[in-house]
Design a protein around this motif. Sequence first.
Motif, PDB file in Angstrom:
ATOM      1  N   THR A 401       0.817  -1.206   0.000  1.00  0.00           N
ATOM      2  CA  THR A 401       0.000   0.000   0.000  1.00  0.00           C
ATOM      3  C   THR A 401       0.859   1.268   0.000  1.00  0.00           C
ATOM      4  OG1 THR A 401      -0.111   0.125   2.418  1.00  0.00           O
ATOM      5  CG2 THR A 401      -1.782  -1.218   1.294  1.00  0.00           C
ATOM      6  N   ARG A 402       0.181   2.382  -0.266  1.00  0.00           N
ATOM      7  CA  ARG A 402       0.880   3.670  -0.275  1.00  0.00           C
ATOM      8  C   ARG A 402       1.460   3.979   1.102  1.00  0.00           C
ATOM      9  NH1 ARG A 402      -1.183   9.533  -2.705  1.00  0.00           N
ATOM     10  NH2 ARG A 402       0.749  10.651  -2.140  1.00  0.00           N
ATOM     11  N   GLU A 403       0.745   3.633   2.144  1.00  0.00           N
ATOM     12  CA  GLU A 403       1.244   3.887   3.488  1.00  0.00           C
ATOM     13  C   GLU A 403       2.563   3.144   3.744  1.00  0.00           C
ATOM     14  OE1 GLU A 403      -3.173   4.634   3.545  1.00  0.00           O
ATOM     15  OE2 GLU A 403      -1.803   3.179   2.628  1.00  0.00           O
ATOM     16  N   MET A 404       2.667   1.904   3.239  1.00  0.00           N
ATOM     17  CA  MET A 404       3.917   1.166   3.374  1.00  0.00           C
ATOM     18  C   MET A 404       5.010   1.807   2.531  1.00  0.00           C
ATOM     19  SD  MET A 404       5.592  -1.265   4.743  1.00  0.00           S
ATOM     20  CE  MET A 404       6.947  -2.426   4.511  1.00  0.00           C
ATOM     21  N   ALA A 405       4.675   2.235   1.315  1.00  0.00           N
ATOM     22  CA  ALA A 405       5.658   2.902   0.461  1.00  0.00           C
ATOM     23  C   ALA A 405       6.167   4.182   1.113  1.00  0.00           C
ATOM     24  CB  ALA A 405       5.042   3.201  -0.902  1.00  0.00           C
ATOM     25  N   ALA A 406       5.290   4.882   1.815  1.00  0.00           N
ATOM     26  CA  ALA A 406       5.709   6.104   2.505  1.00  0.00           C
ATOM     27  C   ALA A 406       6.704   5.788   3.614  1.00  0.00           C
ATOM     28  CB  ALA A 406       4.488   6.830   3.067  1.00  0.00           C
ATOM     29  N   GLU A 407       6.485   4.690   4.337  1.00  0.00           N
ATOM     30  CA  GLU A 407       7.427   4.287   5.385  1.00  0.00           C
ATOM     31  C   GLU A 407       8.779   3.915   4.788  1.00  0.00           C
ATOM     32  OE1 GLU A 407       7.323   4.345   8.611  1.00  0.00           O
ATOM     33  OE2 GLU A 407       5.261   5.053   8.794  1.00  0.00           O
ATOM     34  N   ILE A 408       8.762   3.227   3.657  1.00  0.00           N
ATOM     35  CA  ILE A 408      10.022   2.853   3.008  1.00  0.00           C
ATOM     36  C   ILE A 408      10.752   4.101   2.527  1.00  0.00           C
ATOM     37  CG2 ILE A 408      11.021   1.647   1.033  1.00  0.00           C
ATOM     38  CD1 ILE A 408       8.733  -0.406   1.353  1.00  0.00           C
ATOM     39  N   ARG A 409      10.021   5.037   1.921  1.00  0.00           N
ATOM     40  CA  ARG A 409      10.637   6.301   1.475  1.00  0.00           C
ATOM     41  C   ARG A 409      11.284   7.022   2.658  1.00  0.00           C
ATOM     42  NH1 ARG A 409       8.687  10.986   2.208  1.00  0.00           N
ATOM     43  NH2 ARG A 409       6.521  10.291   2.387  1.00  0.00           N
ATOM     44  N   ARG A 410      10.648   6.945   3.810  1.00  0.00           N
ATOM     45  CA  ARG A 410      11.186   7.619   4.995  1.00  0.00           C
ATOM     46  C   ARG A 410      12.533   7.042   5.427  1.00  0.00           C
ATOM     47  NH1 ARG A 410      11.308   6.300  10.062  1.00  0.00           N
ATOM     48  NH2 ARG A 410       9.948   4.472   9.768  1.00  0.00           N
ATOM     49  N   VAL A 411      12.697   5.697   5.306  1.00  0.00           N
ATOM     50  CA  VAL A 411      13.935   5.084   5.792  1.00  0.00           C
ATOM     51  C   VAL A 411      15.035   5.048   4.728  1.00  0.00           C
ATOM     52  CG1 VAL A 411      12.623   3.679   7.426  1.00  0.00           C
ATOM     53  CG2 VAL A 411      13.280   2.711   5.225  1.00  0.00           C
ATOM     54  N   VAL A 412      14.693   5.281   3.461  1.00  0.00           N
ATOM     55  CA  VAL A 412      15.700   5.283   2.402  1.00  0.00           C
ATOM     56  C   VAL A 412      16.428   6.630   2.392  1.00  0.00           C
ATOM     57  CG1 VAL A 412      16.106   5.209  -0.090  1.00  0.00           C
ATOM     58  CG2 VAL A 412      14.478   3.630   0.963  1.00  0.00           C
ATOM     59  N   ARG A 413      17.729   6.587   2.335  1.00  0.00           N
ATOM     60  CA  ARG A 413      18.526   7.818   2.281  1.00  0.00           C
ATOM     61  C   ARG A 413      18.290   8.545   0.962  1.00  0.00           C
ATOM     62  NH1 ARG A 413      23.397   4.478   4.992  1.00  0.00           N
ATOM     63  NH2 ARG A 413      22.870   4.939   7.172  1.00  0.00           N
ATOM     64  N   PRO A 414      18.539   9.849   0.932  1.00  0.00           N
ATOM     65  CA  PRO A 414      18.238  10.644  -0.271  1.00  0.00           C
ATOM     66  C   PRO A 414      18.863  10.099  -1.546  1.00  0.00           C
ATOM     67  CG  PRO A 414      18.736  12.095   1.576  1.00  0.00           C
ATOM     68  CD  PRO A 414      19.014  10.711   2.050  1.00  0.00           C
ATOM     69  N   ASN A 415      20.036   9.509  -1.453  1.00  0.00           N
ATOM     70  CA  ASN A 415      20.687   8.952  -2.642  1.00  0.00           C
ATOM     71  C   ASN A 415      20.535   7.433  -2.724  1.00  0.00           C
ATOM     72  OD1 ASN A 415      22.276   8.416  -0.445  1.00  0.00           O
ATOM     73  ND2 ASN A 415      24.228   8.776  -1.497  1.00  0.00           N
ATOM     74  N   GLY A 416      19.617   6.867  -1.910  1.00  0.00           N
ATOM     75  CA  GLY A 416      19.414   5.426  -1.897  1.00  0.00           C
ATOM     76  C   GLY A 416      18.316   4.985  -2.846  1.00  0.00           C
ATOM     77  N   SER A 417      18.032   3.686  -2.862  1.00  0.00           N
ATOM     78  CA  SER A 417      17.043   3.116  -3.778  1.00  0.00           C
ATOM     79  C   SER A 417      16.192   2.061  -3.078  1.00  0.00           C
ATOM     80  CB  SER A 417      17.731   2.479  -4.992  1.00  0.00           C
ATOM     81  OG  SER A 417      18.414   3.434  -5.769  1.00  0.00           O
ATOM     82  N   TYR A 418      15.032   1.850  -3.644  1.00  0.00           N
ATOM     83  CA  TYR A 418      14.106   0.795  -3.205  1.00  0.00           C
ATOM     84  C   TYR A 418      13.832  -0.101  -4.395  1.00  0.00           C
ATOM     85  CZ  TYR A 418       9.574  -1.308  -1.950  1.00  0.00           C
ATOM     86  OH  TYR A 418       8.542  -2.186  -1.723  1.00  0.00           O
ATOM     87  N   VAL A 419      14.027  -1.401  -4.224  1.00  0.00           N
ATOM     88  CA  VAL A 419      13.700  -2.360  -5.274  1.00  0.00           C
ATOM     89  C   VAL A 419      12.675  -3.341  -4.716  1.00  0.00           C
ATOM     90  CG1 VAL A 419      15.860  -2.201  -6.576  1.00  0.00           C
ATOM     91  CG2 VAL A 419      15.703  -3.794  -4.658  1.00  0.00           C
ATOM     92  N   GLN A 420      11.685  -3.673  -5.525  1.00  0.00           N
ATOM     93  CA  GLN A 420      10.602  -4.538  -5.069  1.00  0.00           C
ATOM     94  C   GLN A 420      10.286  -5.587  -6.129  1.00  0.00           C
ATOM     95  OE1 GLN A 420       6.836  -2.601  -4.532  1.00  0.00           O
ATOM     96  NE2 GLN A 420       5.825  -4.417  -3.701  1.00  0.00           N
TER      97      GLN A 420
END
Length: 520
Positions: A401-420
């Motif tokens: 969900t978007r709420e989970m994506a928001a939590e992941i965005r919060r913990v990812v550093r500005p120059n980091g990435s999320y892969v799913q």
Amino acid sequence: METPPSDVAATHPVPDGQVVAPRPLPSPLAAVLVFLSSGAVLVLETASLRLVGPYVGVTLQVTSSVIGVALAAIAYGAWLGGWTADRRDPRPLLAPALVLAGIATAVTLPLVRYAGEVLRGGATAGILLLTALAVFLPAALLSAITPLVVKLQLGDLRRTGQVVGRLSSIGTLGGITATLGTGFVLVAALPSSAIMLGLAGVLGVTGIALGVYLRRQNRTTVPGKPRIKAVVAVLGLVGAGLTTVAPNPCDVETAYHCARVATDPAKPSGRMLLLNSAQHSYVDLADPTHLEFAYTRWFGAVADVLAPPGVRLDALHLGGGGFTMPRYLTATRPGTDNVVYEIDGELVKLAERELAARPGPDLRAVVGDARMLVAARPDASADLVVGDAFGHIAVPWHLATREMAAEIRRVVRPNGSYVQNVIDYPPLRFIRAELATVAAEFSHVALITEPDALTGTQGANFVIVAAQTPLPLTALRARLDVVSDGPVTLLSGSALTDFVGGALVLTDEYAPVDQLLATS
């Protein structure tokens, strides 16, 4: 004519034309029978999810089928029990019903395992048939017991409401107790085969003991015919015998999965982790840099572009499985801090025991739900977040969900990435919705997959790449060409926007993941 004793189990005419009703059971005994039979139905319902999971998955459709079949069994069993109670003396029927329910429960285990090999897959007809084999007959027999007991206890019409209400509440309490006990205790402590055989034994022993008790209390009860007893005994032995030779798809049965580790016949050091008979992870015990599955190579390509080999990362993994990616990052980037959130503690132990997942300074497994654990993690604490959590073939809805994506965005550093990692099937409704959901929180999103997957002709893996800063698409494209065995599509920009179209954004309020995955 002498009036029959008051404890006769069948109605008998008396000289004045009146009818003497069967003597009620002792109230404690009636309560125990209703409590046990109602509770046993719920044990069956809960355990059957474990039985059918290795063959048809653990999806919303499977859960709905088990609940629906169990309710149908309760309805037909209660109707049949009530109908029979009005035509025959219920007393001599109680013990055989329990014994037959025990035999049916014992036979269910091998029956499901043999049929599951034939019905394997997620087809609706196969799901319904397999769940019916797992639940219907024993649940129907058990559900017939309550109306039989109620009929015996209704000796005084002035207390009908009290009797029915009391026994109904006791049956409900039995179901609640069994549901909580099975979900919190039995499933965590015992494999499904032990639960089913244990339940069968309890029902059988209770039925036999009840039969002996009623026979001693009721002089007019006629013992069962030897031939019928012999048939029942043979059925019980056959059920037990089939259980010992039935195919078992599990090496380890955890609270969440039927898990098995298979050796790759083409590579002695290769190990395949199967969860509910689906391939989930591949590990090369001799080479942690070997990535067998295409989507893991795509994960590796993103990591290679994010940081050159040898540069350590703070990596967060949502879902452990075979711990393939933590081992890869540790081997290629010594000093990397891999934290793995895995809900299945037994799966972690299996990976440590058989898949070379070595806990230490570079690998920490935290057992718990990823949604809650991510919420407790500090801001900007990860260079790379790897989402690879699955319930069978579906991403758990609360992780999509978007709420989970928001939590992941919060913990990812500005120059980091999320892969799913996402699995989807034509018409690809879920991957479109998940892309829209991730894009609602991350400024830059891309999609990696095989070209055939986008045409909607087959199911496939899709890897979503997201970041707050522009993605290094040129470097990623070049790296994908190096690590991939075949052609790979990298969608971004307007092409990705066109693919997503008007797909809905999934939220905690509305996230029909299983329905989006349905192929029809």
